[in-house]
Design an enzyme around this catalytic site. Structure first.
Site, PDB file in Angstrom:
ATOM      1  N   ALA A  47       0.831  -1.211   0.000  1.00 30.19           N
ATOM      2  CA  ALA A  47       0.000   0.000   0.000  1.00 30.19           C
ATOM      3  C   ALA A  47       0.861   1.256   0.000  1.00 30.19           C
ATOM      4  O   ALA A  47       1.402   1.640   1.043  1.00 30.19           O
ATOM      5  CB  ALA A  47      -0.943  -0.014   1.201  1.00 30.19           C
ATOM      6  N   PRO A  90      -5.532   8.395  -1.709  1.00 23.60           N
ATOM      7  CA  PRO A  90      -6.513   9.180  -2.471  1.00 23.60           C
ATOM      8  C   PRO A  90      -5.918  10.509  -2.957  1.00 23.60           C
ATOM      9  O   PRO A  90      -6.219  10.967  -4.052  1.00 23.60           O
ATOM     10  CB  PRO A  90      -7.646   9.422  -1.460  1.00 23.60           C
ATOM     11  CG  PRO A  90      -7.540   8.275  -0.507  1.00 23.60           C
ATOM     12  CD  PRO A  90      -6.076   7.926  -0.415  1.00 23.60           C
ATOM     13  N   SER A 106       1.262   9.441  -8.381  1.00 20.37           N
ATOM     14  CA  SER A 106       2.554   9.597  -9.068  1.00 20.37           C
ATOM     15  C   SER A 106       3.607  10.197  -8.144  1.00 20.37           C
ATOM     16  O   SER A 106       4.769   9.784  -8.177  1.00 20.37           O
ATOM     17  CB  SER A 106       2.393  10.516 -10.290  1.00 20.37           C
ATOM     18  OG  SER A 106       1.485   9.946 -11.193  1.00 20.37           O
ATOM     19  N   PHE A 148      -6.472   1.962  -4.321  1.00 15.98           N
ATOM     20  CA  PHE A 148      -6.107   1.090  -5.463  1.00 15.98           C
ATOM     21  C   PHE A 148      -5.198  -0.063  -5.031  1.00 15.98           C
ATOM     22  O   PHE A 148      -4.270  -0.433  -5.775  1.00 15.98           O
ATOM     23  CB  PHE A 148      -5.339   1.872  -6.553  1.00 15.98           C
ATOM     24  CG  PHE A 148      -6.009   3.100  -7.103  1.00 15.98           C
ATOM     25  CD1 PHE A 148      -7.321   3.057  -7.547  1.00 15.98           C
ATOM     26  CD2 PHE A 148      -5.312   4.302  -7.222  1.00 15.98           C
ATOM     27  CE1 PHE A 148      -7.927   4.192  -8.077  1.00 15.98           C
ATOM     28  CE2 PHE A 148      -5.904   5.434  -7.756  1.00 15.98           C
ATOM     29  CZ  PHE A 148      -7.208   5.386  -8.179  1.00 15.98           C
ATOM     30  N   ILE A 149      -5.425  -0.649  -3.858  1.00 19.30           N
ATOM     31  CA  ILE A 149      -4.479  -1.646  -3.351  1.00 19.30           C
ATOM     32  C   ILE A 149      -4.837  -3.048  -3.851  1.00 19.30           C
ATOM     33  O   ILE A 149      -5.871  -3.624  -3.467  1.00 19.30           O
ATOM     34  CB  ILE A 149      -4.391  -1.582  -1.807  1.00 19.30           C
ATOM     35  CG1 ILE A 149      -4.099  -0.143  -1.359  1.00 19.30           C
ATOM     36  CG2 ILE A 149      -3.352  -2.567  -1.275  1.00 19.30           C
ATOM     37  CD1 ILE A 149      -2.908   0.538  -2.078  1.00 19.30           C
ATOM     38  N   GLU A 153       8.780  -4.178  -9.883  1.00 18.35           N
ATOM     39  CA  GLU A 153       7.368  -4.053 -10.267  1.00 18.35           C
ATOM     40  C   GLU A 153       7.248  -3.602 -11.724  1.00 18.35           C
ATOM     41  O   GLU A 153       6.432  -4.117 -12.488  1.00 18.35           O
ATOM     42  CB  GLU A 153       6.676  -3.040  -9.340  1.00 18.35           C
ATOM     43  CG  GLU A 153       5.207  -2.854  -9.698  1.00 18.35           C
ATOM     44  CD  GLU A 153       4.453  -1.933  -8.742  1.00 18.35           C
ATOM     45  OE1 GLU A 153       5.097  -1.340  -7.845  1.00 18.35           O
ATOM     46  OE2 GLU A 153       3.234  -1.812  -8.906  1.00 18.35           O
ATOM     47  N   ARG A 154       8.092  -2.640 -12.114  1.00 19.39           N
ATOM     48  CA  ARG A 154       7.989  -2.104 -13.490  1.00 19.39           C
ATOM     49  C   ARG A 154       8.425  -3.133 -14.524  1.00 19.39           C
ATOM     50  O   ARG A 154       7.808  -3.252 -15.595  1.00 19.39           O
ATOM     51  CB  ARG A 154       8.807  -0.802 -13.596  1.00 19.39           C
ATOM     52  CG  ARG A 154       8.086   0.309 -12.874  1.00 19.39           C
ATOM     53  CD  ARG A 154       8.887   1.565 -12.666  1.00 19.39           C
ATOM     54  NE  ARG A 154       8.089   2.470 -11.845  1.00 19.39           N
ATOM     55  CZ  ARG A 154       8.560   3.552 -11.224  1.00 19.39           C
ATOM     56  NH1 ARG A 154       9.824   3.880 -11.335  1.00 19.39           N
ATOM     57  NH2 ARG A 154       7.760   4.313 -10.496  1.00 19.39           N
ATOM     58  N   GLY A 201     -17.052  -8.536 -34.181  1.00 18.74           N
ATOM     59  CA  GLY A 201     -18.015  -8.526 -33.060  1.00 18.74           C
ATOM     60  C   GLY A 201     -17.600  -9.440 -31.924  1.00 18.74           C
ATOM     61  O   GLY A 201     -17.819  -9.121 -30.742  1.00 18.74           O
ATOM     62  N   GLU A 213       3.814   8.847 -18.315  1.00 17.64           N
ATOM     63  CA  GLU A 213       4.387  10.204 -18.224  1.00 17.64           C
ATOM     64  C   GLU A 213       5.518  10.216 -17.199  1.00 17.64           C
ATOM     65  O   GLU A 213       6.573  10.825 -17.429  1.00 17.64           O
ATOM     66  CB  GLU A 213       3.294  11.217 -17.830  1.00 17.64           C
ATOM     67  CG  GLU A 213       2.251  11.476 -18.922  1.00 17.64           C
ATOM     68  CD  GLU A 213       1.201  10.374 -19.046  1.00 17.64           C
ATOM     69  OE1 GLU A 213       1.148   9.488 -18.167  1.00 17.64           O
ATOM     70  OE2 GLU A 213       0.442  10.385 -20.039  1.00 17.64           O
TER      71      GLU A 213
HETATM   72  C1  LIG Z   1      -5.812  -1.854 -10.940  1.00 18.24           C
HETATM   73  C2  LIG Z   1      -4.813  -1.053 -10.163  1.00 18.24           C
HETATM   74  C3  LIG Z   1      -3.980  -1.696  -9.252  1.00 18.24           C
HETATM   75  C4  LIG Z   1      -3.077  -0.959  -8.472  1.00 18.24           C
HETATM   76  N1  LIG Z   1      -2.355  -1.600  -7.488  1.00 18.24           N
HETATM   77  C5  LIG Z   1      -1.666  -0.848  -6.586  1.00 18.24           C
HETATM   78  C6  LIG Z   1      -1.083  -1.460  -5.438  1.00 18.24           C
HETATM   79  O1  LIG Z   1      -1.150  -2.692  -5.246  1.00 18.24           O
HETATM   80  N2  LIG Z   1      -0.454  -0.674  -4.528  1.00 18.24           N
HETATM   81  C7  LIG Z   1      -0.344   0.688  -4.697  1.00 18.24           C
HETATM   82  O2  LIG Z   1       0.233   1.340  -3.839  1.00 18.24           O
HETATM   83  N3  LIG Z   1      -0.876   1.299  -5.796  1.00 18.24           N
HETATM   84  C8  LIG Z   1      -1.545   0.578  -6.732  1.00 18.24           C
HETATM   85  N4  LIG Z   1      -2.112   1.174  -7.834  1.00 18.24           N
HETATM   86  C9  LIG Z   1      -1.950   2.625  -8.005  1.00 18.24           C
HETATM   87  C10 LIG Z   1      -1.114   3.035  -9.217  1.00 18.24           C
HETATM   88  O3  LIG Z   1       0.240   2.765  -8.995  1.00 18.24           O
HETATM   89  C11 LIG Z   1      -1.413   4.537  -9.455  1.00 18.24           C
HETATM   90  O4  LIG Z   1      -2.729   4.603  -9.978  1.00 18.24           O
HETATM   91  C12 LIG Z   1      -0.431   5.183 -10.370  1.00 18.24           C
HETATM   92  O5  LIG Z   1       0.842   5.298  -9.778  1.00 18.24           O
HETATM   93  C13 LIG Z   1      -0.891   6.608 -10.790  1.00 18.24           C
HETATM   94  O6  LIG Z   1      -1.262   7.369  -9.683  1.00 18.24           O
HETATM   95  P1  LIG Z   1      -2.683   8.142  -9.696  1.00 18.24           P
HETATM   96  O7  LIG Z   1      -3.730   7.169 -10.096  1.00 18.24           O
HETATM   97  O8  LIG Z   1      -2.839   8.822  -8.388  1.00 18.24           O
HETATM   98  O9  LIG Z   1      -2.548   9.215 -10.840  1.00 18.24           O
HETATM   99  P2  LIG Z   1      -2.028  10.711 -10.667  1.00 18.24           P
HETATM  100  O10 LIG Z   1      -0.716  10.754 -10.021  1.00 18.24           O
HETATM  101  O11 LIG Z   1      -3.129  11.540 -10.088  1.00 18.24           O
HETATM  102  O12 LIG Z   1      -1.843  11.127 -12.205  1.00 18.24           O
HETATM  103  C14 LIG Z   1      -2.916  11.561 -13.023  1.00 18.24           C
HETATM  104  C15 LIG Z   1      -2.346  11.960 -14.403  1.00 18.24           C
HETATM  105  O13 LIG Z   1      -1.400  13.025 -14.234  1.00 18.24           O
HETATM  106  C16 LIG Z   1      -0.165  12.655 -14.828  1.00 18.24           C
HETATM  107  N5  LIG Z   1       0.959  13.243 -14.080  1.00 18.24           N
HETATM  108  C17 LIG Z   1       1.168  13.229 -12.742  1.00 18.24           C
HETATM  109  N6  LIG Z   1       2.351  13.792 -12.446  1.00 18.24           N
HETATM  110  C18 LIG Z   1       2.922  14.149 -13.633  1.00 18.24           C
HETATM  111  C19 LIG Z   1       4.156  14.751 -13.997  1.00 18.24           C
HETATM  112  N7  LIG Z   1       5.087  15.084 -13.092  1.00 18.24           N
HETATM  113  N8  LIG Z   1       4.396  14.959 -15.313  1.00 18.24           N
HETATM  114  C20 LIG Z   1       3.483  14.610 -16.262  1.00 18.24           C
HETATM  115  N9  LIG Z   1       2.302  14.030 -15.968  1.00 18.24           N
HETATM  116  C21 LIG Z   1       2.030  13.788 -14.671  1.00 18.24           C
HETATM  117  C22 LIG Z   1      -0.126  11.137 -14.750  1.00 18.24           C
HETATM  118  O14 LIG Z   1       0.808  10.607 -15.668  1.00 18.24           O
HETATM  119  C23 LIG Z   1      -1.577  10.802 -15.058  1.00 18.24           C
HETATM  120  O15 LIG Z   1      -1.765  10.832 -16.444  1.00 18.24           O
HETATM  121  C24 LIG Z   1      -2.976   0.453  -8.658  1.00 18.24           C
HETATM  122  C25 LIG Z   1      -3.784   1.096  -9.611  1.00 18.24           C
HETATM  123  C26 LIG Z   1      -4.707   0.369 -10.344  1.00 18.24           C
HETATM  124  C27 LIG Z   1      -5.603   1.110 -11.303  1.00 18.24           C
END
Ligand SMILES: Cc1cc2nc3c(=O)[nH]c(=O)nc-3n(C[C@H](O)[C@H](O)[C@H](O)COP(=O)(O)OP(=O)(O)OC[C@H]3O[C@@H](n4cnc5c(N)ncnc54)[C@H](O)[C@@H]3O)c2cc1C
Length: 377
Positions: free
Chosen positions: A123, A127, A131, A155-156, A240-241, A338, A365
């Site tokens: 985790a 909210p 990023s 999103f955990i 992870e990546r 389809g 990004e």
């Molecule tokens: C199905 C699923 C499973 C997941 N599992 C986990 C998990 O197990 N544990 C965990 O901790 N997280 C988990 N995540 C979270 C995931 O890692 C985040 O959703 C991801 O890192 C993006 O964060 P955010 O959704 O808050 O987007 P945001 O950070 O709010 O970004 C929104 C948009 O703004 C852009 N943006 C933000 N900053 C910049 C910047 N500096 N320059 C340019 N563009 C930018 C982003 O690229 C994106 O397009 C999961 C998500 C999903 C959907």
């Protein structure tokens, strides 16, 4: 892949066998239900496909990092990335314990997860911050021998049924060196699952919002010293990546296989659709992209395995494979017509699942920002 040695190839085949025998017969039912049975963790552990890269002394398979990557290649033909991700959440939850934990903590928190008895989740995301990982606000305040954790996580993966969660918290105001990992365990007072999230794809993997309302956690659950979280987090992200990069080429490879088979079976205007040059060329381009992504991913993985720390290349591999997965899935659905829009086909499910790849584990990004930094920009 030609450069994988025998142990990796044999392991990929055992994972494929596990997918064929234990997942594929039920996969549509589990996708519609939004979860797979908990017993699948035990079965995966018994068959040796759950914790391939964890050392044997902690109950794992004793393999290397590439074993956990080829595991994704072996399992993905099951047609549900959600099952693969759910079974794989230990792959991101346990490394901080391996990196920062004491011997006692490793013996306590790792073996039950490797046996499939406990489910582990990681985790980080909240909210208010995704990023900007170092912006986490979930706070751990020292109180005698304990810490009191307050905040929430979003999103955990595997969060709904996790028995233990590796939680990144803030222990001081310093942005990067104020971050500390703790293990929060199910049943601790104040810890709860706020909600299960409904998603575009990954249906069979549960994804949760978690609440920490003054959860009292003993100091024995703190991983490493206060402030050691950020460095371990960055190391964990590399694994992870690469895992998500492998998910990208493996997804594209599976839908390509289906599209080739369908193009030979399906007829229109009196001939198989593979008889149209436009279809053949589409498939030729798809196959080229799959090979390019797979080759790049295996090459980066091999170099990481040999000891190189490849932040830029790992980000490139993740972005490229995520993009290839989008493009190849799009064309596979198009070739299916389809039927590509119907849930009973793998191409439909995997094309929805693939949309996560440029988002999860760091968005495209953010990967491009890392790559640009690596280029000295
Ligand atoms: C199905 C699923 C499973 C997941 N599992 C986990 C998990 O197990 N544990 C965990 O901790 N997280 C988990 N995540 C979270 C995931 O890692 C985040 O959703 C991801 O890192 C993006 O964060 P955010 O959704 O808050 O987007 P945001 O950070 O709010 O970004 C929104 C948009 O703004 C852009 N943006 C933000 N900053 C910049 C910047 N500096 N320059 C340019 N563009 C930018 C982003 O690229 C994106 O397009 C999961 C998500 C999903 C959907």
């Amino acid at each position: 892949m030609p450069d994988a040695d025998d142990t990796h190839e044999l392991f990929r085949k055992s994972c494929l066998r596990f997918a064929e025998e234990k997942i594929i017969p039920h996969v549509i039912e589990w996708e519609e239900a939004g979860e797979f049975p908990r017993e699948l963790y035990n079965e995966a552990a018994k068959d040796g496909v759950l914790a391939a890269s964890i050392p044997e002394e902690y109950g794992g398979g004793g393999g290397d990092m590439l074993h956990s990557l080829v595991r994704t290649e072996g399992l993905l033909p099951c047609g549900s990335t959600g099952v693969v991700a759910g079974l794989g959440s230990l792959g991101i939850a346990l490394p901080p314990v391996m990196i920062l934990g004491t011997e006692e903590q490793k013996k306590r928190f790792i073996p039950p997860v490797c046996r499939g008895e406990k489910v582990a989740a990681l985790a980080i995301t909240e909210p208010g911050t995704g990023s900007d990982v170092a912006g986490v606000t979930t706070r751990a305040k020292k109180d005698g021998d304990d810490y009191v954790i307050s905040g929430s996580k979003l999103f955990i993966t595997s969060g709904v049924r996790a028995d233990q969660v590796t939680v990144l918290t803030r222990t001081s105001e310093d942005k990067h060196s104020g971050l500390t990992f703790f293990i929060v365990e199910k049943g601790m007072k104040g810890y709860s699952v706020s909600r299960a999230l409904k998603k575009t794809g990954w249906w069979a993997s549960d994804t949760a919002e978690l609440a920490f309302d003054e959860v009292r956690v003993p100091k024995e659950n703190r991983l490493g010293n206060e402030g050691s979280g950020f460095v371990a987090l960055m190391q964990n992200f590399q694994g992870e990546r690469l895992g998500l990069a492998f998910m990208g080429h493996a997804t594209a490879e599976v839908v390509l296989e289906d599209a080739i088979a369908y193009s030979k079976e399906r007829s229109a205007f009196g001939r198989p659709i593979a008889g149209f040059q436009v279809t053949r060329h589409k498939l030729a381009t798809m196959a080229t992209k799959v090979l390019a992504a797979k080759t790049l991913n295996h090459s980066v993985a091999r170099r990481v395995l040999a000891g190189e720390y490849l932040v830029t290349e790992t980000s490139m591999a993740k972005n490229f494979a995520a993009q290839v997965a989008q493009e190849v899935c799009y064309e596979a659905v198009q070739i299916f017509g389809g039927m590509g829009y119907c849930r009973e086909t793998r191409v439909e499910r995997l094309s929805r699942d693939a949309r996560l790849l440029p988002i999860g584990g760091g968005t495209s990004e953010i990967m491009n920002e890392i790559i640009a930094k690596g280029l000295g920009l």
